[in-house]
Every structure is written in C-alpha cells, then in structure tokens.
Design an enzyme around this catalytic site. Structure first.
Site, PDB file in Angstrom:
ATOM      1  N   CYS A   1       9.322   3.817  11.486  1.00 22.73           N
ATOM      2  CA  CYS A   1       9.456   2.563  10.732  1.00 22.73           C
ATOM      3  C   CYS A   1      10.906   2.190  10.453  1.00 22.73           C
ATOM      4  O   CYS A   1      11.178   1.072  10.007  1.00 22.73           O
ATOM      5  CB  CYS A   1       8.678   2.644   9.425  1.00 22.73           C
ATOM      6  SG  CYS A   1       6.951   3.005   9.679  1.00 22.73           S
TER       7      CYS A   1
ATOM      8  N   HIS B   1      11.034  -2.123   3.929  1.00 24.83           N
ATOM      9  CA  HIS B   1       9.955  -1.843   4.875  1.00 24.83           C
ATOM     10  C   HIS B   1       8.622  -2.133   4.179  1.00 24.83           C
ATOM     11  O   HIS B   1       8.431  -1.796   3.010  1.00 24.83           O
ATOM     12  CB  HIS B   1      10.033  -0.380   5.326  1.00 24.83           C
ATOM     13  CG  HIS B   1       8.865   0.040   6.158  1.00 24.83           C
ATOM     14  ND1 HIS B   1       8.402  -0.714   7.207  1.00 24.83           N
ATOM     15  CD2 HIS B   1       8.054   1.131   6.088  1.00 24.83           C
ATOM     16  CE1 HIS B   1       7.362  -0.105   7.746  1.00 24.83           C
ATOM     17  NE2 HIS B   1       7.121   1.002   7.081  1.00 24.83           N
TER      18      HIS B   1
ATOM     19  N   ASN C   1       1.354  -2.805   7.518  1.00 30.38           N
ATOM     20  CA  ASN C   1       2.529  -2.047   7.950  1.00 30.38           C
ATOM     21  C   ASN C   1       2.625  -2.131   9.471  1.00 30.38           C
ATOM     22  O   ASN C   1       1.775  -1.585  10.175  1.00 30.38           O
ATOM     23  CB  ASN C   1       2.377  -0.590   7.487  1.00 30.38           C
ATOM     24  CG  ASN C   1       3.550   0.290   7.903  1.00 30.38           C
ATOM     25  OD1 ASN C   1       4.431  -0.134   8.656  1.00 30.38           O
ATOM     26  ND2 ASN C   1       3.560   1.529   7.429  1.00 30.38           N
TER      27      ASN C   1
HETATM   28  N1  ACO Z   1     -10.749   3.074   0.685  1.00 27.58           N
HETATM   29  C1  ACO Z   1     -11.264   3.746  -0.377  1.00 27.58           C
HETATM   30  N2  ACO Z   1     -10.816   4.956  -0.741  1.00 27.58           N
HETATM   31  C2  ACO Z   1      -9.826   5.494  -0.042  1.00 27.58           C
HETATM   32  C3  ACO Z   1      -9.244   4.842   1.057  1.00 27.58           C
HETATM   33  C4  ACO Z   1      -9.746   3.593   1.418  1.00 27.58           C
HETATM   34  N3  ACO Z   1      -9.254   2.881   2.455  1.00 27.58           N
HETATM   35  N4  ACO Z   1      -8.262   5.626   1.553  1.00 27.58           N
HETATM   36  C5  ACO Z   1      -8.217   6.732   0.801  1.00 27.58           C
HETATM   37  N5  ACO Z   1      -9.156   6.659  -0.155  1.00 27.58           N
HETATM   38  C6  ACO Z   1      -9.496   7.641  -1.176  1.00 27.58           C
HETATM   39  C7  ACO Z   1      -9.047   9.023  -0.799  1.00 27.58           C
HETATM   40  O1  ACO Z   1     -10.017   9.630   0.028  1.00 27.58           O
HETATM   41  C8  ACO Z   1      -8.941   9.684  -2.160  1.00 27.58           C
HETATM   42  O2  ACO Z   1     -10.226  10.062  -2.558  1.00 27.58           O
HETATM   43  P1  ACO Z   1     -10.452  11.487  -3.268  1.00 27.58           P
HETATM   44  O3  ACO Z   1      -9.608  11.443  -4.512  1.00 27.58           O
HETATM   45  O4  ACO Z   1     -11.925  11.496  -3.512  1.00 27.58           O
HETATM   46  O5  ACO Z   1      -9.978  12.503  -2.273  1.00 27.58           O
HETATM   47  C9  ACO Z   1      -8.507   8.539  -3.065  1.00 27.58           C
HETATM   48  O6  ACO Z   1      -8.789   7.326  -2.358  1.00 27.58           O
HETATM   49  C10 ACO Z   1      -7.054   8.559  -3.435  1.00 27.58           C
HETATM   50  O7  ACO Z   1      -6.304   8.806  -2.272  1.00 27.58           O
HETATM   51  P2  ACO Z   1      -4.738   8.924  -2.356  1.00 27.58           P
HETATM   52  O8  ACO Z   1      -4.214   9.420  -1.055  1.00 27.58           O
HETATM   53  O9  ACO Z   1      -4.366   9.624  -3.594  1.00 27.58           O
HETATM   54  O10 ACO Z   1      -4.345   7.372  -2.519  1.00 27.58           O
HETATM   55  P3  ACO Z   1      -2.931   6.793  -2.806  1.00 27.58           P
HETATM   56  O11 ACO Z   1      -2.945   6.076  -4.067  1.00 27.58           O
HETATM   57  O12 ACO Z   1      -1.834   7.791  -2.582  1.00 27.58           O
HETATM   58  O13 ACO Z   1      -2.800   5.683  -1.642  1.00 27.58           O
HETATM   59  C11 ACO Z   1      -1.797   5.377   0.519  1.00 27.58           C
HETATM   60  C12 ACO Z   1      -2.888   6.076  -0.309  1.00 27.58           C
HETATM   61  C13 ACO Z   1      -2.055   3.896   0.461  1.00 27.58           C
HETATM   62  C14 ACO Z   1      -1.871   5.876   1.937  1.00 27.58           C
HETATM   63  C15 ACO Z   1      -0.407   5.684  -0.084  1.00 27.58           C
HETATM   64  O14 ACO Z   1      -0.303   7.040  -0.330  1.00 27.58           O
HETATM   65  C16 ACO Z   1       0.749   5.250   0.787  1.00 27.58           C
HETATM   66  O15 ACO Z   1       0.992   4.085   0.956  1.00 27.58           O
HETATM   67  N6  ACO Z   1       1.530   6.197   1.303  1.00 27.58           N
HETATM   68  C17 ACO Z   1       2.773   5.931   2.036  1.00 27.58           C
HETATM   69  C18 ACO Z   1       2.654   5.236   3.327  1.00 27.58           C
HETATM   70  C19 ACO Z   1       4.043   5.093   3.955  1.00 27.58           C
HETATM   71  O16 ACO Z   1       5.023   4.848   3.288  1.00 27.58           O
HETATM   72  N7  ACO Z   1       4.189   5.273   5.239  1.00 27.58           N
HETATM   73  C20 ACO Z   1       5.572   5.311   5.729  1.00 27.58           C
HETATM   74  C21 ACO Z   1       5.860   4.675   6.902  1.00 27.58           C
HETATM   75  S1  ACO Z   1       4.581   4.642   8.101  1.00 27.58           S
HETATM   76  C22 ACO Z   1       5.325   5.142   9.610  1.00 27.58           C
HETATM   77  O17 ACO Z   1       6.414   5.634   9.707  1.00 27.58           O
HETATM   78  C23 ACO Z   1       4.413   4.999  10.806  1.00 27.58           C
END
Ligand code: ACO
Length: 334
Positions: free
Chosen positions: A118, A258, A288
């Site tokens: 990214c 980003h 993204n």
């Molecule tokens: N719908 C419903 N529930 C979901 C979904 C979904 N789409 N996805 C995950 N959950 C659930 C999980 O299973 C988890 O359930 P559990 O507690 O029963 O296990 C719960 O939601 C919470 O999951 P978390 O991972 O804690 O959710 P979080 O608030 O951290 O959000 C996310 C997840 C959106 C992925 C976030 O962590 C994020 O944006 N991370 C960074 C992404 C990023 O910056 N990427 C960098 C660049 S990408 C690249 O280089 C290609």
C-alpha cells in the site's frame, strides 16, 4: 536524456480509473456473515469497485495513464521511464510496467515494477523524484494499479469487505505547472512481514494442489496488529517528513492518508492539527485499493478544484512489508 543538472520534480498530470462494477455492503451481506452496520462502523466502507473478469491490472493502469498523459500534455513516446507500483501484477514476470509500455506505445521508456504494497505510490514517487532531480530522466510515468479482487477470498469476512480494485497515474516532469514533489520519508519493518501477506505463489511456496487446497493464494492479514502499526507508523512518517521540510502542522492544507480504514484515518488525523474537512477520504466509496489508494484520492481532490496555489499537501501511506512513507506536495504558483 539530460545530465549533470538539478531539476525540481513536479506532478504535471494525474489520472485515475475505477471499474464500473460496484460491490456494496448489501452484496457482501449475501456472500458472508456480515452486516452493513458492522462494515460501516468498523471500516467506514460502503462500497468498492471490482474489475470484470477480463480486466487486469495493466488494463486499468493504462486507462489511468492515458488521462495523466493527456493532462500533462506529454506524448507516450516522450516518456523516459514507467514505474508501476502493484502487489497484483498481471504476471510475476514480466513486469506490469513492461506491459504498460507496450499498451501505451511508450517505445522510448524503460520500465519496472515497485513492490511496496500500500506504500507503493509514495515509494514510486520517491524514485521518480530522484531520477528527475538528478537529471537522469525528464518525464516519468508512475502508475499504481491493483486488481485485489484476484487475491481476495470472498468466503473470508475478515478480509473480503476491505478491498477494492482501481488504478491511478501521475506524470512526473522537470518543468511545468503542477504539484512540486518535496521531501519524502520512507521506512520498513521486515520483522512484521507475517502480519499481512500472500502466503503462496512465490518461490517459497510455488502453486501446488496443496497451496490451493489450503487457500494460500489469498490475502492473509492479522487486522488488529496491522491496525496498531498503521496508526503509529503513519504518524511517525508524517511528522518526520514535516520536520525534514521545515513545515509546521498548521501549514498543511490537505492530509491524504492511505485509505485502509476510516478508524485508522481518524486516529491518524487526531494526532495532527489538520481539521477533519481537510483530511481527504475516499474509503467509503472505493475501499482499500492498496498502492493506488493515495493517487486515486489525490486525483479526486485535484478534480474538486479546491487546492489553491502555494498550498501544501501531506501524503502518508502504510502497507505490507511492513512499509510506510510520507511526502509533501506543493501546488505551484505558475
Ligand atoms: N463482519 C462481521 N464481523 C466481522 C467481520 C465482518 N466483515 N470481520 C471480522 N468480524 C468479526 C471477527 O471475526 C471478530 O469476531 P470475534 O470477536 O467473534 O472473533 C470481530 O468481528 C472483531 O474482529 P477484529 O479483528 O477485532 O475487528 P477490528 O475492529 O480490528 O476490525 C479490521 C478489523 C477492519 C480488519 C481492522 O483491524 C483493520 O482495518 N486493520 C488494518 C487494515 C490495514 O491497515 N491494512 C493495511 C494495508 S493493506 C495492504 O498493505 C494490502
């Protein structure tokens, strides 16, 4: 080619291309166990674009590039170098930049790809800047293009809601009106490589029945850990580039981070004195798009016609690797 002189690199033309097909949160609700509420509140995303089956990274990149060349008033045959930032190249080799060279008829251009996930647009911009500043090249076409839908597992709700397809392009030249490319700050932390990766398809795990059965050709991401690094690293990169530039936070008119998650963007923005309406966001409509996200946002912002001459823009990226980077662009007075 010109030698032994120093030039001021500037973006003289920008382009972007988003596929027509929209994948909405309600479409995703029908594919995996998720809800519009969860996606909007956890990511800020409402929809993203998806390329059609026969539309590839090079095709989208070429469409964005044609717009950038036209805006810059530069012929494809006058391009000296094509840099393509992507983590979803058409092939492992040859480079997507080489395919773009053919597609555009840029017969005088050298071509290579940059893999910084990214952060690819910022890394690519820094390379273009170095070549133009040193006088080695005059016209560089930077393309960032991603067909992330080709590596997303649409059965994995943790990742499939996050990514979209799209491309952007910038012509970086040594003269003309546009956005001067100022200081740049880049970084990486390979210790954290396993947080975000495509496990198979490279030399370590070439494609096999086993890698397919184990679904190793899809994006793997430890979202929570990645999130923490994203906020910290982008903040540090942005502060470093401000210091290098001798600019104060208050002198930044637009922040273009980003577009990975609205919560990351908001957490980042809170650490700066840039008001919310000056933090440019496209995450709600494109999701993204990895390397292309910042360039697409920049294209949209410039098209709004709200950037005034002399204003400074701060671009800041973060991605797999880990990699991060920030750069300052300044709208020229010409
Ligand atoms: N719908 C419903 N529930 C979901 C979904 C979904 N789409 N996805 C995950 N959950 C659930 C999980 O299973 C988890 O359930 P559990 O507690 O029963 O296990 C719960 O939601 C919470 O999951 P978390 O991972 O804690 O959710 P979080 O608030 O951290 O959000 C996310 C997840 C959106 C992925 C976030 O962590 C994020 O944006 N991370 C960074 C992404 C990023 O910056 N990427 C960098 C660049 S990408 C690249 O280089 C290609």
């Amino acid at each position: 080619m010109i030698n032994n002189q120093r030039f001021t690199p500037r973006i003289t033309g920008l382009g972007a291309y988003l596929p027509e097909k929209i994948l909405s949160n309600s479409d995703l609700e029908a594919m995996v166990e998720t809800t519009d509420d969860w996606i909007v509140s956890r990511t800020g995303m409402k929809e993203r674009r998806i390329a059609h089956a026969e539309e590839f990274t090079s095709d989208m990149g070429a469409k964005a590039a044609l717009i950038a060349l036209e805006k810059a008033g530069v012929l494809a045959t006058d391009v000296d170098l094509i840099i393509c930032a992507t983590l979803t190249p058409d092939y492992t080799f040859p480079s997507t930049a080489a395919l773009l060279q053919k597609e555009l008829g840029a017969i005088n251009a050298a071509a290579f790809d940059v893999q910084a996930a990214c952060s690819g647009f910022i890394y690519g911009l820094s390379i273009a800047k170095a070549y133009v500043t040193s006088g080695i090249y005059k016209n560089i076409l930077l393309v960032a293009s991603e067909k992330l839908s080709s590596i997303v597992n649409y059965k994995d709700r943790n990742t499939c809601v996050l990514f979209g397809d799209g491309a952007c392009a910038a012509l970086i030249a040594n003269e003309g009106p546009g956005l001067v490319v100022g200081e740049t700050s880049l970084g990486a932390d390979g210790e954290q490589a396993s947080l975000l990766m495509l496990p198979a398809g490279g030399a370590r795990h070439p494609a096999s029945l086993e890698t397919v059965e184990k679904e190793m050709h899809f994006i793997f991401m430890d979202g929570k850990e990645t999130f923490k690094h994203a906020v910290r690293r982008m903040e540090a990169a942005a502060k470093e580039v401000l210091e290098k530039s001798g600019l104060k936070e208050a002198e930044i008119s637009w922040l273009i981070p980003h577009q990975a998650n609205i919560r990351i963007i908001d957490a980042m923005a809170k650490r700066f004195s840039v008001p919310d309406e000056r933090v440019y966001k496209t995450v709600h409509k494109y999701g993204n798009t990895s390397a292309s996200s910042i360039g697409i946002a920049l294209f949209d912002l410039m098209n709004e016609g709200v950037v005034n001459k002399g204003e400074h823009l701060l671009l800041v990226a973060f991605g797999a690797g880990l990699t991060w980077g920030a750069t300052i662009l300044t709208a020229t007075e010409e």
